[in-house]
Write a protein that holds these residues in place. Structure first.
Motif, PDB file in Angstrom:
ATOM      1  N   PRO A   5       0.816  -1.219   0.000  1.00 39.41           N
ATOM      2  CA  PRO A   5       0.000   0.000   0.000  1.00 39.41           C
ATOM      3  C   PRO A   5       0.846   1.263   0.000  1.00 39.41           C
ATOM      4  O   PRO A   5       2.001   1.258   0.415  1.00 39.41           O
ATOM      5  N   THR A   6       0.239   2.319  -0.476  1.00 44.81           N
ATOM      6  CA  THR A   6       0.818   3.653  -0.382  1.00 44.81           C
ATOM      7  C   THR A   6       0.051   4.380   0.705  1.00 44.81           C
ATOM      8  O   THR A   6      -1.181   4.368   0.713  1.00 44.81           O
ATOM      9  N   VAL A   7       0.763   5.007   1.633  1.00 40.31           N
ATOM     10  CA  VAL A   7       0.121   5.753   2.709  1.00 40.31           C
ATOM     11  C   VAL A   7       0.401   7.239   2.516  1.00 40.31           C
ATOM     12  O   VAL A   7       1.544   7.640   2.309  1.00 40.31           O
ATOM     13  N   THR A   8      -0.659   8.033   2.572  1.00 40.38           N
ATOM     14  CA  THR A   8      -0.549   9.485   2.484  1.00 40.38           C
ATOM     15  C   THR A   8      -1.247  10.076   3.697  1.00 40.38           C
ATOM     16  O   THR A   8      -2.353   9.648   4.050  1.00 40.38           O
ATOM     17  N   ASN A   9      -0.610  11.029   4.334  1.00 38.83           N
ATOM     18  CA  ASN A   9      -1.218  11.742   5.460  1.00 38.83           C
ATOM     19  C   ASN A   9      -1.427  13.190   5.039  1.00 38.83           C
ATOM     20  O   ASN A   9      -0.481  13.858   4.655  1.00 38.83           O
ATOM     21  N   VAL A  10      -2.669  13.656   5.117  1.00 37.41           N
ATOM     22  CA  VAL A  10      -2.987  15.034   4.757  1.00 37.41           C
ATOM     23  C   VAL A  10      -3.390  15.775   6.029  1.00 37.41           C
ATOM     24  O   VAL A  10      -4.406  15.439   6.649  1.00 37.41           O
ATOM     25  N   THR A  11      -2.589  16.755   6.415  1.00 35.99           N
ATOM     26  CA  THR A  11      -2.924  17.567   7.573  1.00 35.99           C
ATOM     27  C   THR A  11      -3.917  18.644   7.153  1.00 35.99           C
ATOM     28  O   THR A  11      -3.641  19.421   6.245  1.00 35.99           O
ATOM     29  N   MET A  12      -5.057  18.643   7.807  1.00 33.15           N
ATOM     30  CA  MET A  12      -6.089  19.640   7.542  1.00 33.15           C
ATOM     31  C   MET A  12      -5.838  20.791   8.515  1.00 33.15           C
ATOM     32  O   MET A  12      -6.432  20.869   9.587  1.00 33.15           O
ATOM     33  N   THR A  13      -4.920  21.646   8.134  1.00 26.88           N
ATOM     34  CA  THR A  13      -4.413  22.713   8.990  1.00 26.88           C
ATOM     35  C   THR A  13      -5.517  23.622   9.510  1.00 26.88           C
ATOM     36  O   THR A  13      -5.522  23.999  10.680  1.00 26.88           O
ATOM     37  N   LEU A  14      -6.451  23.973   8.643  1.00 25.79           N
ATOM     38  CA  LEU A  14      -7.540  24.886   9.007  1.00 25.79           C
ATOM     39  C   LEU A  14      -8.858  24.137   9.119  1.00 25.79           C
ATOM     40  O   LEU A  14      -9.157  23.257   8.309  1.00 25.79           O
ATOM     41  N   ALA A  15      -9.655  24.499  10.098  1.00 26.40           N
ATOM     42  CA  ALA A  15     -10.979  23.902  10.259  1.00 26.40           C
ATOM     43  C   ALA A  15     -11.902  24.350   9.132  1.00 26.40           C
ATOM     44  O   ALA A  15     -11.785  25.464   8.622  1.00 26.40           O
ATOM     45  N   ASN A  16     -12.802  23.443   8.730  1.00 25.29           N
ATOM     46  CA  ASN A  16     -13.836  23.752   7.734  1.00 25.29           C
ATOM     47  C   ASN A  16     -13.266  24.336   6.452  1.00 25.29           C
ATOM     48  O   ASN A  16     -13.844  25.235   5.845  1.00 25.29           O
ATOM     49  N   THR A  17     -12.125  23.810   6.041  1.00 25.15           N
ATOM     50  CA  THR A  17     -11.463  24.213   4.806  1.00 25.15           C
ATOM     51  C   THR A  17     -11.264  22.971   3.946  1.00 25.15           C
ATOM     52  O   THR A  17     -10.829  21.936   4.440  1.00 25.15           O
ATOM     53  N   GLU A  18     -11.584  23.083   2.667  1.00 24.25           N
ATOM     54  CA  GLU A  18     -11.504  21.924   1.779  1.00 24.25           C
ATOM     55  C   GLU A  18     -10.066  21.583   1.399  1.00 24.25           C
ATOM     56  O   GLU A  18      -9.287  22.453   1.019  1.00 24.25           O
ATOM     57  N   ASN A  84      -6.152  18.388  12.236  1.00 21.01           N
ATOM     58  CA  ASN A  84      -6.352  16.945  12.183  1.00 21.01           C
ATOM     59  C   ASN A  84      -5.742  16.364  10.916  1.00 21.01           C
ATOM     60  O   ASN A  84      -5.566  17.060   9.917  1.00 21.01           O
ATOM     61  N   VAL A  85      -5.444  15.076  10.971  1.00 20.38           N
ATOM     62  CA  VAL A  85      -4.785  14.396   9.858  1.00 20.38           C
ATOM     63  C   VAL A  85      -5.718  13.344   9.271  1.00 20.38           C
ATOM     64  O   VAL A  85      -6.260  12.507  10.003  1.00 20.38           O
ATOM     65  N   LEU A  86      -5.892  13.381   7.941  1.00 20.12           N
ATOM     66  CA  LEU A  86      -6.617  12.317   7.253  1.00 20.12           C
ATOM     67  C   LEU A  86      -5.583  11.317   6.768  1.00 20.12           C
ATOM     68  O   LEU A  86      -4.658  11.667   6.035  1.00 20.12           O
ATOM     69  N   GLU A  87      -5.737  10.071   7.216  1.00 21.39           N
ATOM     70  CA  GLU A  87      -4.854   8.994   6.766  1.00 21.39           C
ATOM     71  C   GLU A  87      -5.484   8.332   5.552  1.00 21.39           C
ATOM     72  O   GLU A  87      -6.672   7.969   5.587  1.00 21.39           O
ATOM     73  N   ILE A  88      -4.707   8.180   4.498  1.00 25.57           N
ATOM     74  CA  ILE A  88      -5.192   7.595   3.252  1.00 25.57           C
ATOM     75  C   ILE A  88      -4.297   6.417   2.908  1.00 25.57           C
ATOM     76  O   ILE A  88      -3.082   6.566   2.756  1.00 25.57           O
ATOM     77  N   GLU A  89      -4.886   5.238   2.808  1.00 28.69           N
ATOM     78  CA  GLU A  89      -4.153   4.021   2.455  1.00 28.69           C
ATOM     79  C   GLU A  89      -4.675   3.544   1.113  1.00 28.69           C
ATOM     80  O   GLU A  89      -5.867   3.253   0.981  1.00 28.69           O
ATOM     81  N   GLU A  90      -3.792   3.492   0.117  1.00 26.91           N
ATOM     82  CA  GLU A  90      -4.175   3.048  -1.227  1.00 26.91           C
ATOM     83  C   GLU A  90      -3.464   1.748  -1.566  1.00 26.91           C
ATOM     84  O   GLU A  90      -2.238   1.655  -1.449  1.00 26.91           O
TER      85      GLU A  90
END
Length: 93
Positions: A5-18, A84-90
């Motif tokens: 798998p490929t793991v990507t972590n996306v930090t959502m630095t700002l609240a309620n931001t796409e 918060n961080v979104l963890e993405i496993e592909e």
């Protein structure tokens, strides 16, 4: 047969931001989850809609996809809490 798998972590630095993630072209399986388990995530399939037309990944839950339709799809998401961080496993073919 799947490769590692490929793991990507996306930090959502700002609240309620796409934020977005382009799914890799040869992805067969995908798992999304918010790392802390304490916040929900709004998930959309079109830009600009993660705050209005979305599905919710509830706090402490994950979203799993198993389908070839993921090829070339970009996911759009946001969180009501900053940092918060979104963890993405592909899993790739």
């Amino acid at each position: 047969m799947y490769s590692r798998p490929t793991v990507t972590n996306v930090t959502m630095t700002l609240a309620n931001t796409e934020y977005s993630h382009a799914v890799q072209a040869n992805t067969k399986k995908l798992l999304l989850k918010e790392r802390s388990g304490g916040s929900s995530v709004k998930l959309a399939y079109a830009t600009g809609t993660s705050g209005t037309t979305y599905i919710t990944i509830p706090a402490g839950s994950s979203k799993y996809f198993e389908a070839s339709w993921l090829r070339g799809v970009t996911l759009y998401f946001q969180c009501p809490d900053a940092g918060n961080v979104l963890e993405i496993e592909e899993w790739l073919a």
